[in-house]
Write an enzyme that holds these catalytic residues in place. Structure first.
Site, PDB file in Angstrom:
ATOM      1  N   SER A 237      26.935   0.392  23.539  1.00  0.00           N
ATOM      2  CA  SER A 237      28.108  -0.387  23.187  1.00  0.00           C
ATOM      3  C   SER A 237      29.361   0.437  23.410  1.00  0.00           C
ATOM      4  O   SER A 237      29.443   1.204  24.361  1.00  0.00           O
ATOM      5  CB  SER A 237      28.032  -0.914  21.760  1.00  0.00           C
TER       6      SER A 237
ATOM      7  N   HIS B 122      30.233  11.235  17.882  1.00  0.00           N
ATOM      8  CA  HIS B 122      30.604  12.430  17.122  1.00  0.00           C
ATOM      9  C   HIS B 122      32.074  12.386  16.710  1.00  0.00           C
ATOM     10  O   HIS B 122      32.824  11.512  17.134  1.00  0.00           O
ATOM     11  CB  HIS B 122      30.314  13.675  17.964  1.00  0.00           C
TER      12      HIS B 122
ATOM     13  N   ASP C 275      29.434  10.453  25.157  1.00  0.00           N
ATOM     14  CA  ASP C 275      29.242  10.322  26.599  1.00  0.00           C
ATOM     15  C   ASP C 275      29.554   8.876  26.993  1.00  0.00           C
ATOM     16  O   ASP C 275      29.334   7.952  26.207  1.00  0.00           O
ATOM     17  CB  ASP C 275      27.786  10.595  26.971  1.00  0.00           C
TER      18      ASP C 275
END
EC number: 4.1.1.65
Length: 280
Positions: free
Chosen positions: A247, A144, A88
């Site tokens: 980050s 991921h 995200d």
């Protein structure tokens, strides 16, 4: 350049990040709850998708920050040719790796070799594509796999810990090639793939699914870990790592493998699992 960005040149990056880590892992109820409540309010954190929606249930701020999502909150693109968005966040930049260089912002770029800490490792990505995804404090902070891969090597590249916020990205030259980072090299059915976890001011570490928390002792030498033959295989969409504060992650793909999704551009908000690119 903003005052905050200017100050990042002189701030004691590592000391501040060490202090942030101590606070993030504090189990003192008043401390951890103040941090959780402050970040939730300031950044508009939405806990409705979290596996644990009660902000008081987390034992530490870090547990809150690296929270899991409910099953089904994110699903991978149904197209089997889709190379998936790793997290995200918001697209900082994406595009071709031209003449070995990666675009950062107007007037700013750096080389893939600088980013990866290795000329030879960067060569397969020349004329390929990259995507830089910024994870803000409100976002889900697990990263991921864009595609199924076998871990070949990790490379810890020491460096600074500048902020990676939008103003710093615009104003700090070669930002992502200067900050401390963990480079993860994977072998896939289409060749090499790299996912680069870039540290930042107040980021207290990167935790990978294969080795736990990665907070190497500070130094000026690149540290490599060879995983060949160890059978670390991660499936497409599987969790690979998490930031212990917000980050940036940068994905590199070799040429002739995939075309970036036409609906993506700098500043686009993105969600884990949507199509980043599609196999050619």
């Amino acid at each position: 350049m903003s005052l905050v960005t200017s100050l990042t040149y002189v701030l004691p990056h590592r000391l501040l990040s060490s202090l942030a880590r101590a606070l993030a892992y504090s189990q003192t109820p008043s401390t951890k709850q103040w941090l959780i409540d402050t970040v939730t309010r300031k950044f508009g954190v939405d806990l409705s998708e979290a596996q644990e929606p009660d902000p008081h249930a987390y034992p530490t701020f870090n547990a809150f920050f690296t929270r899991a999502l409910k099953p089904g909150a994110r699903v991978p693109d149904a197209d089997p040719s889709a190379v998936l968005m790793p997290a995200d966040g918001r697209i900082s930049q994406l595009g071709p790796v031209e003449n070995g260089r990666i675009f950062q912002a107007k007037g700013q770029s750096f080389t893939a070799a600088e980013l990866l800490g290795d000329e030879a490792a960067a060569a397969p990505f020349n004329d390929g594509v990259f995507a830089t995804v910024y994870l803000s404090p409100k976002d889900y902070h697990r990263v991921h796999m864009p595609w199924t891969g076998t871990l070949r090597e990790t490379v810890h590249v020491p460096g600074r810990l500048f902020s990676v916020g939008p103003d710093a990205v615009r104003k700090v030259p070669r930002l992502f090639a200067r900050n401390e980072r963990l480079v993860c090299h994977f072998d896939t059915e289409f060749g090499p793939m790299a996912s680069v976890m870039v540290g930042a001011l107040l980021v207290s570490g990167v935790e990978t699914v294969w080795s736990g928390v990665e907070i190497p002792r500070y130094g000026d030498r690149i540290t490599r870990k060879d995983y060949r033959g160890k059978g670390v295989v991660l499936e497409k969409f599987a969790e690979m790592a998490r930031f212990n504060y917000g980050s940036t992650v940068i994905v590199l793909l070799p040429p002739g493998v995939a075309t970036l999704d036409g609906g993506l551009a700098a500043e686009t908000s993105v969600r884990l699992g949507q199509a980043l690119a599609r196999r050619q």
